[in-house]
Design a protein around this motif. Sequence first.
Motif, PDB file in Angstrom:
ATOM      1  N   SER A  11       7.532 -10.797   0.732  1.00  0.00           N
ATOM      2  CA  SER A  11       6.691  -9.580   0.503  1.00  0.00           C
ATOM      3  C   SER A  11       6.841  -9.053   2.286  1.00  0.00           C
ATOM      4  CB  SER A  11       4.693  -9.529   1.106  1.00  0.00           C
ATOM      5  OG  SER A  11       4.991 -10.284  -0.202  1.00  0.00           O
ATOM      6  N   ALA A  12       6.750  -7.575   2.575  1.00  0.00           N
ATOM      7  CA  ALA A  12       6.946  -6.960   3.516  1.00  0.00           C
ATOM      8  C   ALA A  12       6.367  -6.001   3.602  1.00  0.00           C
ATOM      9  CB  ALA A  12       8.198  -6.081   3.373  1.00  0.00           C
ATOM     10  N   LEU A  13       5.273  -5.634   4.461  1.00  0.00           N
ATOM     11  CA  LEU A  13       4.756  -4.577   4.516  1.00  0.00           C
ATOM     12  C   LEU A  13       4.113  -3.137   5.507  1.00  0.00           C
ATOM     13  CD1 LEU A  13       1.455  -6.840   2.714  1.00  0.00           C
ATOM     14  CD2 LEU A  13       3.157  -5.490   1.876  1.00  0.00           C
ATOM     15  N   ILE A  14       3.525  -2.561   5.223  1.00  0.00           N
ATOM     16  CA  ILE A  14       3.415  -1.095   5.694  1.00  0.00           C
ATOM     17  C   ILE A  14       2.014  -1.366   5.403  1.00  0.00           C
ATOM     18  CG2 ILE A  14       3.022   1.053   7.101  1.00  0.00           C
ATOM     19  CD1 ILE A  14       6.441   1.066   6.743  1.00  0.00           C
TER      20      ILE A  14
ATOM     21  N   SER B  26       4.698  -0.878   0.363  1.00  0.00           N
ATOM     22  CA  SER B  26       5.109  -2.639  -0.538  1.00  0.00           C
ATOM     23  C   SER B  26       6.427  -2.613  -0.432  1.00  0.00           C
ATOM     24  CB  SER B  26       4.449  -2.501  -0.783  1.00  0.00           C
ATOM     25  OG  SER B  26       4.402  -4.087  -1.478  1.00  0.00           O
ATOM     26  N   SER B  27       7.347  -4.052   0.503  1.00  0.00           N
ATOM     27  CA  SER B  27       8.745  -3.949  -0.622  1.00  0.00           C
ATOM     28  C   SER B  27       8.733  -3.850  -1.718  1.00  0.00           C
ATOM     29  CB  SER B  27       8.980  -4.928   0.422  1.00  0.00           C
ATOM     30  OG  SER B  27       8.220  -6.418   0.252  1.00  0.00           O
ATOM     31  N   GLU B  28       9.834  -3.493  -1.975  1.00  0.00           N
ATOM     32  CA  GLU B  28      10.479  -3.881  -4.011  1.00  0.00           C
ATOM     33  C   GLU B  28      10.960  -5.946  -4.219  1.00  0.00           C
ATOM     34  OE1 GLU B  28      12.352  -0.832  -4.716  1.00  0.00           O
ATOM     35  OE2 GLU B  28      10.806   0.461  -5.058  1.00  0.00           O
ATOM     36  N   SER B  29      10.414  -6.181  -3.235  1.00  0.00           N
ATOM     37  CA  SER B  29      10.892  -8.050  -3.407  1.00  0.00           C
ATOM     38  C   SER B  29      10.218  -8.073  -4.287  1.00  0.00           C
ATOM     39  CB  SER B  29      11.179  -8.171  -1.743  1.00  0.00           C
ATOM     40  OG  SER B  29       9.689  -8.643  -1.148  1.00  0.00           O
ATOM     41  N   LYS B  30      11.566  -9.411  -5.457  1.00  0.00           N
ATOM     42  CA  LYS B  30      11.468 -10.438  -5.818  1.00  0.00           C
ATOM     43  C   LYS B  30       9.611 -11.199  -5.718  1.00  0.00           C
ATOM     44  CE  LYS B  30      12.636 -13.503  -9.453  1.00  0.00           C
ATOM     45  NZ  LYS B  30      13.596 -14.531  -9.519  1.00  0.00           N
ATOM     46  N   GLY B  31       8.519 -11.386  -6.394  1.00  0.00           N
ATOM     47  CA  GLY B  31       7.385 -12.322  -6.242  1.00  0.00           C
ATOM     48  C   GLY B  31       6.593 -11.179  -4.998  1.00  0.00           C
TER      49      GLY B  31
ATOM     50  N   PRO C 163       3.398  -9.728  -4.136  1.00  0.00           N
ATOM     51  CA  PRO C 163       2.279  -9.564  -4.915  1.00  0.00           C
ATOM     52  C   PRO C 163       1.111  -8.130  -5.030  1.00  0.00           C
ATOM     53  CG  PRO C 163       1.094 -11.050  -3.478  1.00  0.00           C
ATOM     54  CD  PRO C 163       2.839 -10.643  -3.553  1.00  0.00           C
ATOM     55  N   TYR C 164       1.521  -7.426  -3.924  1.00  0.00           N
ATOM     56  CA  TYR C 164       0.579  -6.960  -2.611  1.00  0.00           C
ATOM     57  C   TYR C 164       1.631  -4.880  -3.611  1.00  0.00           C
ATOM     58  CZ  TYR C 164      -1.103  -9.493   0.590  1.00  0.00           C
ATOM     59  OH  TYR C 164      -1.068 -10.811   0.921  1.00  0.00           O
ATOM     60  N   GLU C 165       0.030  -4.339  -3.797  1.00  0.00           N
ATOM     61  CA  GLU C 165       1.085  -3.228  -4.486  1.00  0.00           C
ATOM     62  C   GLU C 165       0.969  -1.470  -3.393  1.00  0.00           C
ATOM     63  OE1 GLU C 165       2.445  -2.178  -7.546  1.00  0.00           O
ATOM     64  OE2 GLU C 165       2.050  -4.796  -8.295  1.00  0.00           O
ATOM     65  N   PRO C 166       1.618  -0.437  -3.775  1.00  0.00           N
ATOM     66  CA  PRO C 166       1.223   0.328  -3.417  1.00  0.00           C
ATOM     67  C   PRO C 166       0.290   1.575  -3.633  1.00  0.00           C
ATOM     68  CG  PRO C 166       3.420   0.267  -3.957  1.00  0.00           C
ATOM     69  CD  PRO C 166       3.051  -0.454  -4.342  1.00  0.00           C
ATOM     70  N   ALA C 167      -0.807   1.319  -2.352  1.00  0.00           N
ATOM     71  CA  ALA C 167      -1.692   2.254  -2.199  1.00  0.00           C
ATOM     72  C   ALA C 167      -3.457   1.342  -2.837  1.00  0.00           C
ATOM     73  CB  ALA C 167      -1.981   3.363  -3.575  1.00  0.00           C
ATOM     74  N   GLU C 168      -2.806  -0.423  -2.740  1.00  0.00           N
ATOM     75  CA  GLU C 168      -3.866  -1.220  -3.333  1.00  0.00           C
ATOM     76  C   GLU C 168      -4.956  -1.261  -2.107  1.00  0.00           C
ATOM     77  OE1 GLU C 168      -4.033  -6.050  -4.058  1.00  0.00           O
ATOM     78  OE2 GLU C 168      -2.770  -4.830  -4.392  1.00  0.00           O
ATOM     79  N   THR C 169      -6.276  -1.146  -1.599  1.00  0.00           N
ATOM     80  CA  THR C 169      -7.045  -0.990  -1.157  1.00  0.00           C
ATOM     81  C   THR C 169      -7.862  -2.272  -1.235  1.00  0.00           C
ATOM     82  OG1 THR C 169      -8.622   0.269  -2.102  1.00  0.00           O
ATOM     83  CG2 THR C 169      -7.008   1.590  -0.653  1.00  0.00           C
ATOM     84  N   ALA C 170      -7.962  -2.480   0.398  1.00  0.00           N
ATOM     85  CA  ALA C 170      -9.300  -3.829   0.497  1.00  0.00           C
ATOM     86  C   ALA C 170     -10.163  -3.375   1.910  1.00  0.00           C
ATOM     87  CB  ALA C 170      -8.409  -5.513   1.034  1.00  0.00           C
ATOM     88  N   PRO C 171     -11.237  -4.018   1.661  1.00  0.00           N
ATOM     89  CA  PRO C 171     -12.696  -3.724   2.335  1.00  0.00           C
ATOM     90  C   PRO C 171     -12.127  -4.517   4.000  1.00  0.00           C
ATOM     91  CG  PRO C 171     -13.322  -4.112   0.629  1.00  0.00           C
ATOM     92  CD  PRO C 171     -11.712  -4.703   0.389  1.00  0.00           C
TER      93      PRO C 171
ATOM     94  N   ILE D 247       2.730  -3.240  10.672  1.00  0.00           N
ATOM     95  CA  ILE D 247       4.398  -3.649   9.879  1.00  0.00           C
ATOM     96  C   ILE D 247       4.111  -5.045  10.254  1.00  0.00           C
ATOM     97  CG2 ILE D 247       5.464  -2.916  11.500  1.00  0.00           C
ATOM     98  CD1 ILE D 247       7.359  -2.659  10.010  1.00  0.00           C
ATOM     99  N   CYS D 248       3.903  -6.070   8.736  1.00  0.00           N
ATOM    100  CA  CYS D 248       4.628  -7.349   8.280  1.00  0.00           C
ATOM    101  C   CYS D 248       4.660  -7.665   8.285  1.00  0.00           C
ATOM    102  CB  CYS D 248       2.592  -7.548   8.563  1.00  0.00           C
ATOM    103  SG  CYS D 248       2.097  -7.436   6.712  1.00  0.00           S
ATOM    104  N   VAL D 249       5.359  -8.815   7.583  1.00  0.00           N
ATOM    105  CA  VAL D 249       5.551  -9.936   6.426  1.00  0.00           C
ATOM    106  C   VAL D 249       4.891 -10.874   6.316  1.00  0.00           C
ATOM    107  CG1 VAL D 249       7.995  -9.345   7.042  1.00  0.00           C
ATOM    108  CG2 VAL D 249       7.448 -11.740   8.225  1.00  0.00           C
TER     109      VAL D 249
END
Length: 537
Positions: A30-33, A46-51, A53-61, A118-120
């Motif tokens: 995972s690599a994310l912005i 969200s990176s399109e890498s294998k495995g 679990p994070y989907e683009p536009a997914e939110t969390a409180p 920006i994180c991995v």
Amino acid sequence: MPHSIQVPPETVRKWQEIVDLLAEIMRVPSALIMQVEPPNIKVFVSSESKGNPYEPAETAPLNTGLYCETVMKTRQPLLVPDAFQDEAWKSNPDIKLGMISYLGVPISWPDGEMFGTICVLDRKRNDYGELFLRLLLLCRDLLQADLRTLTTLNKQLEEREAKIQRLVDADIIGIFIWELGGRIIEANDAFLRIVGYEREDLVSGRLRWTDLTPPEWLDRDFQQYLPELKRTGRLQPFEKECFRKDGSRVPVLIGAASFEEGGDQGVALVLDLSERKRAEAEARESERRYREIQTALAHANRVTTMGQLTASISHELKQPIGACGANAEAGLRWLAARSPNLEEARQAFERITKDARRASEIMNRIRGLVKNTPMDKEWVQINEAIGEVITLTRGEAMKNSVTVRMELAEDLPLVRGDRVQLQQAMLNLILNAIEAMSAIDDGPRELTISTGKDEPSAVLVTVRDSGPGVAPENIERVFEPFCTTKAGGMGMGLSICRSIVQAHGGTLRLSANVPRGAVFQFTVPANRQMSTTLKQA
């Protein structure tokens, strides 16, 4: 607020490449912005890498202990090599997704507002290392550079929109937003006033530019203007008419531009031309009345001049009429002789015919000069026109002991003009010169009338006298209406002369003669081709 700026799709696509490259280089799933949107935090890219679990536009409180929350609160990079080995992170929600290691840095807008991170993340322990941190910071700098650019562009856009809005609100000019299909989406009050509609008509959708356009203009719109608008994205301002709500028509100047190339929507600027058209009509009427008054004054001037020339004209007519009488008596004597001499009688009658024709020509010239007719342009041989005027003024010159000399150039091109008016201008200039010289007692009284060619294609007429001349400070003033140095003069002669010459597209000027006197010169545009054709014929 800066954080309300939307990141455009082309920038998102570039950021996607960045996170995909990070995941590949660091060999993590995972690599994310992440973007903060209180009260939530969202997976922006969200990176399109294998495995992963994070989907683009997914939110969390927010405030649930996510790694990224800490990065945003501290505004510092965060390294978590193994959350299972760190009491502070054992309850981290990311662990539920199997992400036990984390490296992230904050992303901020130019004004310091937080954009996000920006994180991995990795499913196993990962110390990442100094090189990976530097790589992540470098990517963060690229993202922040994009945000600075977006902020600058957004500010410029807001400034332009503010200017446009001020223009719309100022109601200086009519503005409406259109669709190619005909609907008017929005309009300011100035436009509604131009076409006489209310805002309720606009809101109801009843206002369509196709309905506002008269049929003859609508055909032109669809055949000429709309194709040009589709092709170039804009229309240079052009004049047309629009229907008002009451069915009347209003002349307008309209220009348009589409919002995007080949688009079906755009903006139009509309200027009401009613006042301008009214002013133009009034100006045309004023010009017409003015010309009628040019004409009336010119006619009055000619009649007055003819009155002044009564003695000279009478002398010119007495000569041929007297000659007719003398030749008639001679002819009768030859016929009454014991042996009638028919040849001598015939010659006498021929002289009668010649003198009668001369008297008739003089009368025709006088009749033409005093006749009140509008300007009638024809091809004029200027030397012939001048010769006729000199004939009428010869007696006036003799009476005032003025010697008249003519220097008329040959092969002059014809001029296009009103013969009578040009002769009137010559008549005024000649009589002015004669009258000026009559006031001097010493020296010769000489009047020279000359013609010549004036480049690039005009005929030059010069009237030169040996009178007292004109003071330098009065050279321009003498052409003004009612300016005169004569007792009882109206001061219209030279003003009328200049008006006549200007109406023919020429110029009239005054200069000093040497050693004394005045020189009046005027030009009249000529037609060399017409002159050559007539000469060949």
